[in-house]
Scaffold this motif. Structure first.
Motif, PDB file in Angstrom:
ATOM      1  N   THR A  99       0.818  -1.210   0.000  1.00  0.00           N
ATOM      2  CA  THR A  99       0.000   0.000   0.000  1.00  0.00           C
ATOM      3  C   THR A  99       0.854   1.263   0.000  1.00  0.00           C
ATOM      4  O   THR A  99       0.395   2.332  -0.411  1.00  0.00           O
ATOM      5  CB  THR A  99      -0.926  -0.004   1.238  1.00  0.00           C
ATOM      6  OG1 THR A  99      -1.617  -1.259   1.282  1.00  0.00           O
ATOM      7  CG2 THR A  99      -1.953   1.106   1.167  1.00  0.00           C
ATOM      8  N   LEU A 100       2.106   1.149   0.441  1.00  0.00           N
ATOM      9  CA  LEU A 100       2.979   2.312   0.558  1.00  0.00           C
ATOM     10  C   LEU A 100       3.653   2.704  -0.754  1.00  0.00           C
ATOM     11  O   LEU A 100       4.283   3.764  -0.813  1.00  0.00           O
ATOM     12  CB  LEU A 100       4.064   2.048   1.608  1.00  0.00           C
ATOM     13  CG  LEU A 100       3.607   1.744   3.034  1.00  0.00           C
ATOM     14  CD1 LEU A 100       4.822   1.518   3.929  1.00  0.00           C
ATOM     15  CD2 LEU A 100       2.728   2.855   3.579  1.00  0.00           C
ATOM     16  N   LEU A 101       3.554   1.892  -1.801  1.00  0.00           N
ATOM     17  CA  LEU A 101       4.311   2.155  -3.029  1.00  0.00           C
ATOM     18  C   LEU A 101       4.088   3.565  -3.586  1.00  0.00           C
ATOM     19  O   LEU A 101       5.063   4.261  -3.900  1.00  0.00           O
ATOM     20  CB  LEU A 101       3.991   1.103  -4.095  1.00  0.00           C
ATOM     21  CG  LEU A 101       4.642  -0.270  -3.929  1.00  0.00           C
ATOM     22  CD1 LEU A 101       4.302  -1.157  -5.121  1.00  0.00           C
ATOM     23  CD2 LEU A 101       6.151  -0.162  -3.767  1.00  0.00           C
ATOM     24  N   LEU A 139      -5.679   0.152  -7.626  1.00  0.00           N
ATOM     25  CA  LEU A 139      -6.883   0.812  -7.112  1.00  0.00           C
ATOM     26  C   LEU A 139      -6.688   2.323  -7.026  1.00  0.00           C
ATOM     27  O   LEU A 139      -7.586   3.097  -7.376  1.00  0.00           O
ATOM     28  CB  LEU A 139      -7.227   0.252  -5.726  1.00  0.00           C
ATOM     29  CG  LEU A 139      -7.813  -1.164  -5.693  1.00  0.00           C
ATOM     30  CD1 LEU A 139      -7.809  -1.708  -4.263  1.00  0.00           C
ATOM     31  CD2 LEU A 139      -9.228  -1.173  -6.256  1.00  0.00           C
ATOM     32  N   GLN A 140      -5.516   2.742  -6.556  1.00  0.00           N
ATOM     33  CA  GLN A 140      -5.270   4.186  -6.453  1.00  0.00           C
ATOM     34  C   GLN A 140      -5.173   4.836  -7.829  1.00  0.00           C
ATOM     35  O   GLN A 140      -5.655   5.942  -8.039  1.00  0.00           O
ATOM     36  CB  GLN A 140      -3.975   4.414  -5.661  1.00  0.00           C
ATOM     37  CG  GLN A 140      -4.116   4.044  -4.189  1.00  0.00           C
ATOM     38  CD  GLN A 140      -2.795   4.083  -3.448  1.00  0.00           C
ATOM     39  OE1 GLN A 140      -2.216   5.145  -3.264  1.00  0.00           O
ATOM     40  NE2 GLN A 140      -2.311   2.925  -3.038  1.00  0.00           N
ATOM     41  N   ARG A 141      -4.566   4.127  -8.771  1.00  0.00           N
ATOM     42  CA  ARG A 141      -4.385   4.703 -10.102  1.00  0.00           C
ATOM     43  C   ARG A 141      -5.702   4.760 -10.865  1.00  0.00           C
ATOM     44  O   ARG A 141      -6.010   5.746 -11.529  1.00  0.00           O
ATOM     45  CB  ARG A 141      -3.358   3.883 -10.876  1.00  0.00           C
ATOM     46  CG  ARG A 141      -3.135   4.369 -12.301  1.00  0.00           C
ATOM     47  CD  ARG A 141      -2.036   3.575 -13.005  1.00  0.00           C
ATOM     48  NE  ARG A 141      -0.723   3.855 -12.415  1.00  0.00           N
ATOM     49  CZ  ARG A 141       0.410   3.367 -12.903  1.00  0.00           C
ATOM     50  NH1 ARG A 141       0.404   2.568 -13.951  1.00  0.00           N
ATOM     51  NH2 ARG A 141       1.561   3.669 -12.334  1.00  0.00           N
ATOM     52  N   SER A 197      -7.731   6.839  -1.658  1.00  0.00           N
ATOM     53  CA  SER A 197      -6.691   7.173  -0.683  1.00  0.00           C
ATOM     54  C   SER A 197      -5.890   5.922  -0.343  1.00  0.00           C
ATOM     55  O   SER A 197      -6.300   4.784  -0.641  1.00  0.00           O
ATOM     56  CB  SER A 197      -7.321   7.729   0.593  1.00  0.00           C
ATOM     57  OG  SER A 197      -8.064   6.717   1.254  1.00  0.00           O
ATOM     58  N   LEU A 198      -4.738   6.122   0.325  1.00  0.00           N
ATOM     59  CA  LEU A 198      -3.918   4.998   0.746  1.00  0.00           C
ATOM     60  C   LEU A 198      -4.701   4.050   1.649  1.00  0.00           C
ATOM     61  O   LEU A 198      -4.668   2.822   1.468  1.00  0.00           O
ATOM     62  CB  LEU A 198      -2.677   5.504   1.498  1.00  0.00           C
ATOM     63  CG  LEU A 198      -1.566   6.160   0.690  1.00  0.00           C
ATOM     64  CD1 LEU A 198      -0.514   6.737   1.628  1.00  0.00           C
ATOM     65  CD2 LEU A 198      -0.916   5.144  -0.243  1.00  0.00           C
ATOM     66  N   HIS A 227       4.329   0.637 -18.038  1.00  0.00           N
ATOM     67  CA  HIS A 227       3.970   0.839 -19.444  1.00  0.00           C
ATOM     68  C   HIS A 227       2.457   0.839 -19.654  1.00  0.00           C
ATOM     69  O   HIS A 227       1.981   0.601 -20.764  1.00  0.00           O
ATOM     70  CB  HIS A 227       4.635  -0.244 -20.316  1.00  0.00           C
ATOM     71  CG  HIS A 227       6.126  -0.105 -20.403  1.00  0.00           C
ATOM     72  ND1 HIS A 227       6.969  -0.559 -19.405  1.00  0.00           N
ATOM     73  CD2 HIS A 227       6.924   0.459 -21.351  1.00  0.00           C
ATOM     74  CE1 HIS A 227       8.223  -0.302 -19.741  1.00  0.00           C
ATOM     75  NE2 HIS A 227       8.233   0.307 -20.907  1.00  0.00           N
ATOM     76  N   GLU A 228       1.719   1.086 -18.561  1.00  0.00           N
ATOM     77  CA  GLU A 228       0.254   1.241 -18.623  1.00  0.00           C
ATOM     78  C   GLU A 228      -0.477  -0.018 -19.077  1.00  0.00           C
ATOM     79  O   GLU A 228      -1.537   0.046 -19.691  1.00  0.00           O
ATOM     80  CB  GLU A 228      -0.118   2.417 -19.543  1.00  0.00           C
ATOM     81  CG  GLU A 228       0.531   3.740 -19.161  1.00  0.00           C
ATOM     82  CD  GLU A 228       0.097   4.230 -17.786  1.00  0.00           C
ATOM     83  OE1 GLU A 228      -1.026   3.908 -17.370  1.00  0.00           O
ATOM     84  OE2 GLU A 228       0.901   4.927 -17.136  1.00  0.00           O
ATOM     85  N   PHE A 229       0.101  -1.199 -18.771  1.00  0.00           N
ATOM     86  CA  PHE A 229      -0.569  -2.461 -19.095  1.00  0.00           C
ATOM     87  C   PHE A 229      -0.857  -3.261 -17.821  1.00  0.00           C
ATOM     88  O   PHE A 229      -0.893  -4.489 -17.852  1.00  0.00           O
ATOM     89  CB  PHE A 229       0.288  -3.303 -20.045  1.00  0.00           C
ATOM     90  CG  PHE A 229       0.452  -2.715 -21.413  1.00  0.00           C
ATOM     91  CD1 PHE A 229      -0.614  -2.647 -22.294  1.00  0.00           C
ATOM     92  CD2 PHE A 229       1.686  -2.214 -21.818  1.00  0.00           C
ATOM     93  CE1 PHE A 229      -0.454  -2.097 -23.559  1.00  0.00           C
ATOM     94  CE2 PHE A 229       1.855  -1.673 -23.079  1.00  0.00           C
ATOM     95  CZ  PHE A 229       0.781  -1.605 -23.951  1.00  0.00           C
ATOM     96  N   GLY A 230      -1.049  -2.564 -16.710  1.00  0.00           N
ATOM     97  CA  GLY A 230      -1.195  -3.238 -15.433  1.00  0.00           C
ATOM     98  C   GLY A 230      -2.343  -4.231 -15.395  1.00  0.00           C
ATOM     99  O   GLY A 230      -2.230  -5.312 -14.812  1.00  0.00           O
ATOM    100  N   ARG A 231      -3.461  -3.892 -16.039  1.00  0.00           N
ATOM    101  CA  ARG A 231      -4.623  -4.788 -15.976  1.00  0.00           C
ATOM    102  C   ARG A 231      -4.365  -6.115 -16.681  1.00  0.00           C
ATOM    103  O   ARG A 231      -4.923  -7.148 -16.296  1.00  0.00           O
ATOM    104  CB  ARG A 231      -5.840  -4.098 -16.591  1.00  0.00           C
ATOM    105  CG  ARG A 231      -6.357  -2.916 -15.771  1.00  0.00           C
ATOM    106  CD  ARG A 231      -7.726  -2.468 -16.239  1.00  0.00           C
ATOM    107  NE  ARG A 231      -7.712  -2.055 -17.634  1.00  0.00           N
ATOM    108  CZ  ARG A 231      -8.795  -1.740 -18.330  1.00  0.00           C
ATOM    109  NH1 ARG A 231      -9.989  -1.823 -17.750  1.00  0.00           N
ATOM    110  NH2 ARG A 231      -8.714  -1.348 -19.579  1.00  0.00           N
TER     111      ARG A 231
END
Length: 395
Positions: free
Chosen positions: A36-38, A241-243, A248-249, A364-368
């Motif tokens: 969660t801290l990343l 989730l944050q992105r 919030s954290l 590279h915006e391919f997280g999903r």
């Protein structure tokens, strides 16, 4: 006086399973604390999310490598004794993290933390393997896993909550104090344990013997793949989730912690599920739930669905993983410390590979896409595990 000392000794041994669970709680809280801290770490040190993920990657690498040290030490000097010392040493790494002036220092602190955490959970499972009959072992392991899952939940959720209130550094101070308390209590309790029997083969000989068996190699290959697919994806759940939803954290950590709640739900129903489905059915069910949970977590746009998806994925993971680790306790009954350490080493080697892959995709915006691949891969793995029923019960 003699009778009093004997009674105290028996009471100490009886308390060991509870204290092993407490040590596993602390170990898993330390493992998942940085998930969660990343984003906070990336902002603090002006780096990308993938670069900040080094604090998770190096923990997993150190955790995996040092399994090969602490497993044989547990067989030689006593598993509970080594666990207690590792818990006490966990104060060092988390204290270093609390004092970190820069990202490189924090990375070094996480290496130290991962190295000493390596001597806790696998040896706790090996201790149960030595003391619990096979037919009752999956239920006993489920209770131990429940403590570890609670630690994961605390590591993900409470770290976000603490970071949001007072900053990310106090997270590591809390974990250091926790290690100090549980390590000291276990050190006191384990003094009532009898010394281990004289060891047989050398450490390298034990590992060669374990790896030489086809059934053991299959279990080790399965858990490596499981670690790459499941744990690599888990590490980035709060960040996604944050992105995607701007949470919030604390909120992102709480939702991701539902993965742990799924694990707790599994441990509470494990005995019933085993009676109903057996090991093979449980492996298939676990893979199917991972497929549904991980893919829907990434692709269902409603944030309200995310907790349910995490719950399903967590339940599925522990159904699959507990089946593998129960079989692993029978890979080498005469050297369970070494066997379970090799098992955990493979799990965290897989995690490290998975984190590198997911970090690249995230940058590279391919997280999903990582969650789709993980879900499909774990469903197939569940089928492979079910296709290879265990003969361990007779080992």
């Amino acid at each position: 006086m003699q009778h009093s000392r004997s009674t105290d000794s028996r009471a100490g041994v009886a308390s060991i399973p509870t204290l092993l669970g407490a040590c596993c709680f602390a170990s898993m809280a330390s493992l998942r604390a940085c998930d969660t801290l990343l984003p906070a770490l990336a902002a603090e040190f002006s780096v990308t999310l993938g670069q900040a993920a080094r604090v998770i990657l190096v923990f997993g690498v150190a955790y995996g490598i040092f399994q090969l040290v602490f497993g044989p030490l547990g067989d030689r000097f006593g598993k509970a004794r080594v666990i207690a010392l590792c818990a006490l040493a966990g104060v060092i790494g988390n204290g270093m993290a609390f004092l970190s002036p820069d990202l490189d220092w924090l990375v070094a602190a996480r290496i130290v933390s991962g190295a000493f955490a390596a001597g806790i959970f696998p040896l706790a499972m090996a201790w149960l393997g030595d003391n619990v009959p096979y037919e009752s072992r999956q239920a006993a392991l489920a209770r131990l896993v429940s403590a570890g899952v609670m630690g994961m939940l605390g590591g993900q959720w409470l770290s976000g909550l603490i970071a949001q209130w007072v900053g990310w550094r106090p997270v590591f101070l809390v974990i250091a104090v926790l290690f100090l308390v549980v390590g000291a209590l276990l050190w006191r309790a384990q003094r009532g344990e009898p010394p281990p029997a004289a060891s047989g083969p050398t450490e390298s000989g034990r590992f060669r013997t374990i790896a030489a068996a086809p059934a053991s190699r299959r279990i080790l290959a399965f858990v490596t793949l499981e670690g790459a697919l499941a744990l690599g994806a888990l590490a980035f759940m709060p960040s996604l989730l944050q992105r995607q939803h701007g949470l919030s954290l604390a909120t992102a950590g709480a939702i991701a912690a539902c993965y742990g709640l799924g694990g707790i739900l599994y441990t509470r129903t494990a005995v019933h599920l085993l009676r109903r489905f057996g090991e093979t059915g449980l492996a298939r069910l676990g893979g199917a739930l991972l497929l549904v949970g991980l893919t829907s977590f990434a692709y269902v746009p409603l944030v309200q669905w995310a907790p349910v998806a995490c719950l399903l994925a967590g339940f599925g993971f522990y159904g699959l993983h507990n089946t593998l680790q129960t079989r692993a306790t029978q890979m080498a009954p005469a050297a369970r410390g070494a066997a379970m350490s090799l098992f955990a080493c493979c799990l965290f080697v897989g995690q490290s590979l998975g984190i590198m892959g997911v970090a690249w995709l995230a940058d590279h915006e391919f997280g999903r896409l990582a969650y789709l691949c993980a879900g499909v891969g774990l469903a197939l793995l569940g089928l492979m595990v079910a296709h290879r029923p265990s003969a361990a019960g007779s080992a």
